[in-house]
Design a protein around this motif. Structure first.
Motif, mmCIF file in Angstrom:
data_model
loop_
_atom_site.group_PDB
_atom_site.id
_atom_site.type_symbol
_atom_site.label_atom_id
_atom_site.label_comp_id
_atom_site.label_asym_id
_atom_site.label_seq_id
_atom_site.Cartn_x
_atom_site.Cartn_y
_atom_site.Cartn_z
ATOM 1 N N ARG A 52 32.693 40.908 58.045
ATOM 2 C CA ARG A 52 32.846 40.839 56.583
ATOM 3 C C ARG A 52 33.919 41.829 56.129
ATOM 4 N NH1 ARG A 52 31.281 43.935 52.581
ATOM 5 N NH2 ARG A 52 30.196 45.305 54.026
ATOM 6 N N GLN A 56 37.731 40.747 55.048
ATOM 7 C CA GLN A 56 38.102 40.985 53.637
ATOM 8 C C GLN A 56 39.348 41.855 53.564
ATOM 9 O OE1 GLN A 56 34.889 42.790 51.485
ATOM 10 N NE2 GLN A 56 33.645 40.939 51.530
ATOM 11 N N GLU A 61 45.310 42.240 52.643
ATOM 12 C CA GLU A 61 46.694 42.506 53.058
ATOM 13 C C GLU A 61 47.565 41.278 52.796
ATOM 14 O OE1 GLU A 61 47.834 45.355 54.091
ATOM 15 O OE2 GLU A 61 46.098 46.489 54.771
ATOM 16 N N GLU A 91 52.845 44.315 55.300
ATOM 17 C CA GLU A 91 51.505 43.880 54.853
ATOM 18 C C GLU A 91 51.075 42.640 55.659
ATOM 19 O OE1 GLU A 91 50.411 46.082 53.040
ATOM 20 O OE2 GLU A 91 51.843 46.718 51.526
ATOM 21 N N LYS A 122 35.886 37.392 50.072
ATOM 22 C CA LYS A 122 36.521 38.208 49.026
ATOM 23 C C LYS A 122 37.832 38.812 49.532
ATOM 24 C CE LYS A 122 32.526 39.784 46.356
ATOM 25 N NZ LYS A 122 31.295 39.431 47.032
ATOM 26 N N SER A 125 40.044 43.306 44.608
ATOM 27 C CA SER A 125 40.182 42.992 43.180
ATOM 28 C C SER A 125 41.590 43.316 42.653
ATOM 29 C CB SER A 125 39.160 43.810 42.386
ATOM 30 O OG SER A 125 39.228 45.192 42.752
ATOM 31 N N ASN A 151 41.253 55.443 51.351
ATOM 32 C CA ASN A 151 40.114 54.684 51.859
ATOM 33 C C ASN A 151 40.227 54.434 53.368
ATOM 34 O OD1 ASN A 151 39.351 51.729 52.656
ATOM 35 N ND2 ASN A 151 37.915 52.283 51.045
ATOM 36 N N MET A 213 39.342 49.853 43.099
ATOM 37 C CA MET A 213 39.532 49.427 44.497
ATOM 38 C C MET A 213 38.493 50.033 45.435
ATOM 39 S SD MET A 213 43.596 49.717 45.102
ATOM 40 C CE MET A 213 43.549 49.430 46.872
ATOM 41 N N GLY A 215 35.466 50.283 45.119
ATOM 42 C CA GLY A 215 34.180 49.584 45.109
ATOM 43 C C GLY A 215 33.221 50.184 44.106
ATOM 44 N N SER A 221 26.289 50.295 45.522
ATOM 45 C CA SER A 221 26.973 49.768 46.709
ATOM 46 C C SER A 221 25.929 49.177 47.669
ATOM 47 C CB SER A 221 27.755 50.915 47.370
ATOM 48 O OG SER A 221 28.150 50.552 48.659
ATOM 49 N N GLN A 222 26.027 47.844 47.906
ATOM 50 C CA GLN A 222 25.005 47.188 48.748
ATOM 51 C C GLN A 222 25.100 47.611 50.203
ATOM 52 O OE1 GLN A 222 25.876 42.940 48.472
ATOM 53 N NE2 GLN A 222 26.653 43.341 46.421
ATOM 54 N N HIS A 223 26.335 47.790 50.678
ATOM 55 C CA HIS A 223 26.515 47.997 52.115
ATOM 56 C C HIS A 223 26.802 49.451 52.466
ATOM 57 C CE1 HIS A 223 26.891 43.649 52.220
ATOM 58 N NE2 HIS A 223 27.869 43.726 51.331
ATOM 59 N N LYS A 233 32.044 52.858 57.676
ATOM 60 C CA LYS A 233 32.625 53.631 56.571
ATOM 61 C C LYS A 233 32.281 55.088 56.854
ATOM 62 C CE LYS A 233 31.829 52.117 52.185
ATOM 63 N NZ LYS A 233 31.236 51.322 51.055
ATOM 64 N N ASN A 237 31.877 55.326 48.385
ATOM 65 C CA ASN A 237 32.916 54.865 47.456
ATOM 66 C C ASN A 237 33.268 55.948 46.438
ATOM 67 O OD1 ASN A 237 32.413 52.507 48.848
ATOM 68 N ND2 ASN A 237 31.547 51.378 47.121
HETATM 69 N N1 BYC Z 1 37.478 44.221 45.442
HETATM 70 O O1 BYC Z 1 28.520 47.389 48.982
HETATM 71 P P1 BYC Z 1 29.945 47.605 48.636
HETATM 72 C C1 BYC Z 1 44.974 46.765 50.905
HETATM 73 C C2 BYC Z 1 32.646 43.996 47.080
HETATM 74 S S1 BYC Z 1 43.859 47.721 50.072
HETATM 75 C C3 BYC Z 1 36.755 43.138 45.797
HETATM 76 O O2 BYC Z 1 30.339 48.979 48.197
HETATM 77 P P2 BYC Z 1 31.463 47.870 51.054
HETATM 78 C C4 BYC Z 1 46.404 46.824 50.533
HETATM 79 C C5 BYC Z 1 32.166 44.213 48.508
HETATM 80 O O3 BYC Z 1 32.939 43.501 49.430
HETATM 81 C C6 BYC Z 1 42.371 46.820 49.850
HETATM 82 N N2 BYC Z 1 35.476 43.234 46.245
HETATM 83 O O4 BYC Z 1 30.841 47.078 49.832
HETATM 84 C C7 BYC Z 1 46.941 47.861 49.836
HETATM 85 C C8 BYC Z 1 30.745 43.725 48.416
HETATM 86 O O5 BYC Z 1 30.719 42.295 48.369
HETATM 87 P P3 BYC Z 1 30.219 41.393 49.651
HETATM 88 C C9 BYC Z 1 41.619 46.399 51.066
HETATM 89 C C10 BYC Z 1 34.949 44.465 46.344
HETATM 90 O O6 BYC Z 1 32.057 46.873 51.997
HETATM 91 C C11 BYC Z 1 48.263 47.849 49.472
HETATM 92 C C12 BYC Z 1 30.330 44.182 47.024
HETATM 93 O O7 BYC Z 1 31.523 44.325 46.280
HETATM 94 N N3 BYC Z 1 41.038 47.491 51.770
HETATM 95 O O8 BYC Z 1 44.582 46.031 51.721
HETATM 96 O O9 BYC Z 1 30.493 48.855 51.608
HETATM 97 C C13 BYC Z 1 49.061 46.781 49.786
HETATM 98 C C14 BYC Z 1 29.537 45.493 47.033
HETATM 99 O O10 BYC Z 1 30.375 46.577 47.483
HETATM 100 C C15 BYC Z 1 35.658 45.618 46.012
HETATM 101 C C16 BYC Z 1 39.880 47.369 52.445
HETATM 102 O O11 BYC Z 1 39.314 46.318 52.468
HETATM 103 C C17 BYC Z 1 36.974 45.472 45.531
HETATM 104 N N4 BYC Z 1 37.727 46.508 45.151
HETATM 105 O O12 BYC Z 1 32.637 48.725 50.367
HETATM 106 C C18 BYC Z 1 48.528 45.724 50.489
HETATM 107 C C19 BYC Z 1 39.412 48.597 53.165
HETATM 108 N N5 BYC Z 1 34.856 46.695 46.219
HETATM 109 O O13 BYC Z 1 31.119 41.755 50.801
HETATM 110 C C20 BYC Z 1 47.210 45.743 50.883
HETATM 111 C C21 BYC Z 1 38.185 48.357 53.971
HETATM 112 C C22 BYC Z 1 33.698 46.219 46.661
HETATM 113 O O14 BYC Z 1 28.798 41.784 49.920
HETATM 114 N N6 BYC Z 1 37.041 48.037 53.143
HETATM 115 N N7 BYC Z 1 33.735 44.887 46.723
HETATM 116 O O15 BYC Z 1 30.387 39.978 49.207
HETATM 117 C C23 BYC Z 1 36.210 48.978 52.615
HETATM 118 O O16 BYC Z 1 36.401 50.165 52.752
HETATM 119 C C24 BYC Z 1 34.992 48.487 51.889
HETATM 120 O O17 BYC Z 1 34.768 47.149 52.224
HETATM 121 C C25 BYC Z 1 35.055 48.647 50.341
HETATM 122 C C26 BYC Z 1 33.742 48.093 49.754
HETATM 123 C C27 BYC Z 1 35.210 50.092 49.949
HETATM 124 C C28 BYC Z 1 36.209 47.829 49.743
#
Ligand code: BYC
Length: 332
Positions: A52, A56, A61, A91, A122, A125, A151, A213, A215, A221-223, A233, A237
């Motif tokens: 997931r 995402q 990207e 990207e 997803k 945002s 992040n 961004m 979250g 935060s669910q996860h 992680k 957040n």
């Molecule tokens: N947008 O339980 P949570 C990049 C969703 S930068 C949309 O806290 P988690 C780039 C979340 O998925 C961006 N959805 O979730 C930069 C969950 O829904 P699901 C990408 C969001 O996973 C510059 C629900 O809300 N970076 O790529 O523990 C140029 C509950 O949230 C958002 C990453 O993905 C959001 N902002 O924490 C080009 C970094 N926030 O899945 C490109 C890796 C939350 O249950 N990801 N949700 O349906 C992470 O670090 C984490 O997944 C997050 C969310 C901090 C984003």
């Protein structure tokens, strides 16, 4: 891969007590900061959470190429155009490393892309907001890539080996992206009053979406908690959001720009900038697909996918031909 398939791979029948012992051993490895590799046993929920998050991230990207791609043809000089082209290509590369990391968990890139295009998966945002002026390209590099770095640097130490290794390379490139954005903002802020106003408008539009961004707040935060226990992680957040605010406010001051937050103030005792309330209703709306340009983004991705069908078909036909030739050689 289901737990039953993983057991089969390891040559064992599913057994609940064995499952418990394995889970405990798995958590002990995580607690000891060992890396989990694709061939290792892992709980199904860990695998699913990783798929997931990584997919995402990969989608973000790839969709993230669109707001900046919009400005490649209108970059104000040859140098700016070359830099922006390189950034957007990076990207795309990040998307590829991340899809490849997720594929090691038994999900195909095709499946992930289909989930994106059907709206089941997803992406961040932030990419559902439009880029209205050249200054937005500066603001994206400075704020969006800045938030991404905050992040993602900790994810270089996450528990899953392929994700951690992909992130190391991505973060090196993200630092260049952040610097090119800040340099655009610096030049505009030191330019004519109109240019400085463009930079201020871009900051006004991108500041709050950049804070989103990270979250939802930790309490929602669910996860978050499980993600941290598994070291997918490394920080919550809210903690990352606060770190981002603390490093970014002095950068805005250096630019001579004003943060669009009347409640922003430095808390001497805590050593942190306190900021105003985030509009979480807007966040929820945008995550659900209600962002200003969400439809355009998905339309552009679907068109790119359809236009690229002949390339996928040709690559598959070529691979099949090579496979058949190899099989012939082995047989004969
Ligand atoms: N947008 O339980 P949570 C990049 C969703 S930068 C949309 O806290 P988690 C780039 C979340 O998925 C961006 N959805 O979730 C930069 C969950 O829904 P699901 C990408 C969001 O996973 C510059 C629900 O809300 N970076 O790529 O523990 C140029 C509950 O949230 C958002 C990453 O993905 C959001 N902002 O924490 C080009 C970094 N926030 O899945 C490109 C890796 C939350 O249950 N990801 N949700 O349906 C992470 O670090 C984490 O997944 C997050 C969310 C901090 C984003």
């Amino acid at each position: 891969m289901t737990p039953a398939q993983i057991h089969e791979l390891h040559g064992e029948a599913a057994d609940p007590t064995l499952e418990e012992r394995r889970t405990a051993r798995f958590q002990a490895r995580i607690d000891a900061d060992e890396k989990i590799e694709p061939v290792d046993w892992m709980p199904e929920a860990y695998r699913k959470t990783l798929v997931r998050q990584i997919s995402q991230h990969a989608h973000s990207e790839v969709v993230g190429m669109l707001p900046e791609g919009n400005w490649i043809g209108r970059a104000p000089s040859l140098r700016r155009k070359a830099v922006l082209l390189a950034k957007v290509q990076d990207e795309g590369g990040h998307g590829l490393y991340l899809y490849a990391a997720a594929e090691t968990l038994g999900v195909s890139r095709q499946e992930m892309v289909e989930q994106l295009l059907s709206g089941a998966a997803k992406y961040s945002s932030i990419f559902n907001y439009p880029t209205l002026s050249w200054a937005d390209i500066g603001a994206i590099g400075w704020l969006v890539d800045g938030a991404a770095i905050m992040n993602q640097v900790p994810i270089c130490r996450c528990s899953f080996g392929p994700y951690a290794r992909a992130m190391q390379r991505i973060c090196k490139e993200e630092s260049f992206h952040q610097r090119q954005g800040y340099e655009i903002m610096l030049q505009l802020s030191r330019g004519t009053p109109e240019q400085k106003q463009m930079a201020q408008d871009a900051l006004d539009r991108w500041w709050w979406p950049s804070l989103m961004m990270f979250g939802p707040p930790d309490g929602e935060s669910q996860h978050g908690a499980q993600g941290m226990a598994w070291k997918i992680k490394l920080f919550g957040n809210d903690e990352l959001r606060q770190k981002f605010v603390d490093v970014t406010v002095p950068q805005a001051e250096y630019l001579g720009l004003t943060m669009p937050d009347p409640d922003l103030r430095f808390d001497e005792a805590a050593g942190h900038y306190r900021f105003g309330a985030i509009d979480w209703d807007e966040f929820k709306r945008v995550v659900k697909g209600g962002g200003p340009v969400a439809r355009d983004r998905m339309k552009a991705r679907r068109r790119a996918y359809d236009d690229g069908a002949w390339v996928r078909e040709a690559a598959l036909a070529h691979a099949e031909k090579k496979r058949a030739r190899r099989a012939e050689k082995i047989a004969g």
